[in-house]
Design a protein around this motif. Sequence first.
Motif, PDB file in Angstrom:
ATOM      1  N   SER A  57     -29.594 -33.075  15.906  1.00  0.00           N
ATOM      2  CA  SER A  57     -30.612 -34.121  15.945  1.00  0.00           C
ATOM      3  C   SER A  57     -30.183 -35.359  15.165  1.00  0.00           C
ATOM      4  CB  SER A  57     -31.929 -33.569  15.382  1.00  0.00           C
ATOM      5  OG  SER A  57     -32.903 -34.580  15.298  1.00  0.00           O
ATOM      6  N   VAL A  58     -29.670 -35.142  13.965  1.00  0.00           N
ATOM      7  CA  VAL A  58     -29.275 -36.267  13.114  1.00  0.00           C
ATOM      8  C   VAL A  58     -28.088 -37.011  13.715  1.00  0.00           C
ATOM      9  CG1 VAL A  58     -28.357 -36.890  10.849  1.00  0.00           C
ATOM     10  CG2 VAL A  58     -30.204 -35.219  11.023  1.00  0.00           C
ATOM     11  N   MET A  59     -27.124 -36.281  14.268  1.00  0.00           N
ATOM     12  CA  MET A  59     -25.949 -36.923  14.849  1.00  0.00           C
ATOM     13  C   MET A  59     -26.318 -37.776  16.059  1.00  0.00           C
ATOM     14  SD  MET A  59     -23.453 -36.259  12.883  1.00  0.00           S
ATOM     15  CE  MET A  59     -24.753 -36.413  11.640  1.00  0.00           C
ATOM     16  N   LEU A  60     -27.231 -37.280  16.881  1.00  0.00           N
ATOM     17  CA  LEU A  60     -27.654 -38.062  18.044  1.00  0.00           C
ATOM     18  C   LEU A  60     -28.359 -39.346  17.598  1.00  0.00           C
ATOM     19  CD1 LEU A  60     -28.910 -35.285  20.484  1.00  0.00           C
ATOM     20  CD2 LEU A  60     -26.850 -36.692  20.678  1.00  0.00           C
ATOM     21  N   ASP A 119     -22.419 -32.096  28.104  1.00  0.00           N
ATOM     22  CA  ASP A 119     -22.910 -33.437  28.434  1.00  0.00           C
ATOM     23  C   ASP A 119     -22.523 -34.453  27.362  1.00  0.00           C
ATOM     24  OD1 ASP A 119     -24.016 -32.445  30.749  1.00  0.00           O
ATOM     25  OD2 ASP A 119     -26.080 -32.369  29.977  1.00  0.00           O
ATOM     26  N   LEU A 120     -22.636 -34.055  26.099  1.00  0.00           N
ATOM     27  CA  LEU A 120     -22.308 -34.978  25.006  1.00  0.00           C
ATOM     28  C   LEU A 120     -20.812 -35.282  24.953  1.00  0.00           C
ATOM     29  CD1 LEU A 120     -24.680 -33.553  22.246  1.00  0.00           C
ATOM     30  CD2 LEU A 120     -24.897 -35.745  23.432  1.00  0.00           C
ATOM     31  N   ILE A 121     -19.998 -34.272  25.195  1.00  0.00           N
ATOM     32  CA  ILE A 121     -18.548 -34.502  25.224  1.00  0.00           C
ATOM     33  C   ILE A 121     -18.198 -35.450  26.367  1.00  0.00           C
ATOM     34  CG2 ILE A 121     -16.318 -33.428  25.688  1.00  0.00           C
ATOM     35  CD1 ILE A 121     -17.092 -32.870  22.923  1.00  0.00           C
ATOM     36  N   CYS A 147     -19.449 -44.154  17.398  1.00  0.00           N
ATOM     37  CA  CYS A 147     -20.452 -43.567  18.291  1.00  0.00           C
ATOM     38  C   CYS A 147     -19.900 -42.319  18.965  1.00  0.00           C
ATOM     39  CB  CYS A 147     -20.883 -44.594  19.336  1.00  0.00           C
ATOM     40  SG  CYS A 147     -22.237 -44.010  20.374  1.00  0.00           S
ATOM     41  N   GLY A 148     -18.678 -42.397  19.479  1.00  0.00           N
ATOM     42  CA  GLY A 148     -18.078 -41.248  20.145  1.00  0.00           C
ATOM     43  C   GLY A 148     -17.874 -40.072  19.213  1.00  0.00           C
ATOM     44  N   THR A 149     -17.445 -40.359  17.994  1.00  0.00           N
ATOM     45  CA  THR A 149     -17.235 -39.281  17.022  1.00  0.00           C
ATOM     46  C   THR A 149     -18.555 -38.601  16.682  1.00  0.00           C
ATOM     47  OG1 THR A 149     -15.299 -40.374  16.080  1.00  0.00           O
ATOM     48  CG2 THR A 149     -16.389 -38.732  14.707  1.00  0.00           C
ATOM     49  N   LEU A 150     -19.613 -39.375  16.544  1.00  0.00           N
ATOM     50  CA  LEU A 150     -20.932 -38.800  16.252  1.00  0.00           C
ATOM     51  C   LEU A 150     -21.429 -37.946  17.422  1.00  0.00           C
ATOM     52  CD1 LEU A 150     -22.473 -41.899  14.484  1.00  0.00           C
ATOM     53  CD2 LEU A 150     -22.022 -39.676  13.417  1.00  0.00           C
ATOM     54  N   LEU A 151     -21.160 -38.376  18.654  1.00  0.00           N
ATOM     55  CA  LEU A 151     -21.519 -37.563  19.813  1.00  0.00           C
ATOM     56  C   LEU A 151     -20.743 -36.247  19.820  1.00  0.00           C
ATOM     57  CD1 LEU A 151     -21.736 -40.295  22.613  1.00  0.00           C
ATOM     58  CD2 LEU A 151     -23.644 -39.055  21.570  1.00  0.00           C
TER      59      LEU A 151
END
Length: 400
Positions: A219-222, A266-268, A244-248
């Motif tokens: 949740s926090v990373m998104l 999906d996130l990857i 942004c990509g690293t957090l995803l």
Amino acid sequence: MDSTDLLPVGRRVAYWRGRRKLSQQVLADRLGKSKSWVDKVERGVRSLDKVSTLQNIAAVLRIDTAVLLGRDAQPAGVTERVEGVERIRVALSRYEIALERPASRRPVQPADEVAREVGHVWSTFQHARYPQVVDLVPGLLADAQRTHAHDPDAGRVPLVEAYRVTASLLVKLGAPDVAWLAVDRAMITATGDGVSVAAAAVQLGQVLRESGQARVAKSVMLAAAYRIAPPVIEYGTPAELSLCGTLLVQAALAAARIGDDRTAADLIDEAADMAVRVGDGHDHHRTAFGPTALELARVATAVELGEAREAVTRHEKATTRDGWRWLPAEHRAAHLIDAARAYLQADDPVNASRVLMEADRIAPAEIRHRPGGRDILAQVAREPTAPTTLTHLATTLGVG
């Protein structure tokens, strides 16, 4: 020398448990473990190699961690790691600035000099020279804190980066509880600077996962990722897209940790579009984000989900990419430890041994000082096909 100093760690746990008149069940309850876990530890079937676990057991038994390890019978590297973590804990626990009691008479360093010092420590970390980083961090924190107190604007980014590298190191050393203190300081210091908040959130995701809070981490990373995301990806800068990509990716790893394979995939995939635009060979905000790092993240999520064959196939393709050799030594060796775990899951101990030996060649500290690396070494060393080199290393380190 006390006779208990010659006992293996597990036997010392049993000895001190008896001295404290605790049953295995009571000790297990106080540690939040099962009675079977305690029994295996005491019989030496399960190794004790995580700093936080050693500290918890010592606390329950009301003894110093050094006593639990023994003065002359410590597993190689464990005592040094415990002592290093404690030095960093002390450095993080000082409040001289707030109390207006500076710990040193050394002149306040200009922000640009502290920034260079931070860069040196980050570089040392990315070369996986963890014992040297342990030695450097206390002084770095003191310099960065004092510079920030003298010049809050110029000193903010160096202090956030000092906390970030400290948290990254502590996660590697198996001390997420202390890492939490560092990353919390980073987030508080970064408040008001969106880029610094996003950068610190990368380590926050690591700490949350290692602290058993994968759902919170996702949740926090998104939230952090979408806060830093550019309105239109095509117009985003490489630095923004890297964060942004690293957090995803961090959110995907958290999703995989809780078995949410669809969200992880999906996130990857979402991060992959950003990775293509960044390209390989960059290290914006110490993320090393790019197409090759993204493929390694696919391997890590597959390992988390127990999809061994997919993890192995992706690993073998990813490590043939040109971008593989451009990644930091720490990143490559950490990935190879994931790959060794995948090979073991796929019942292929020969290749598990091969990639583990390659990890030891690239960055020995990933195995010798990182609990996760030592754990996988112990597993591989028990295999009948394990090379003599690995069995000797396991014996030297006191694992297996």
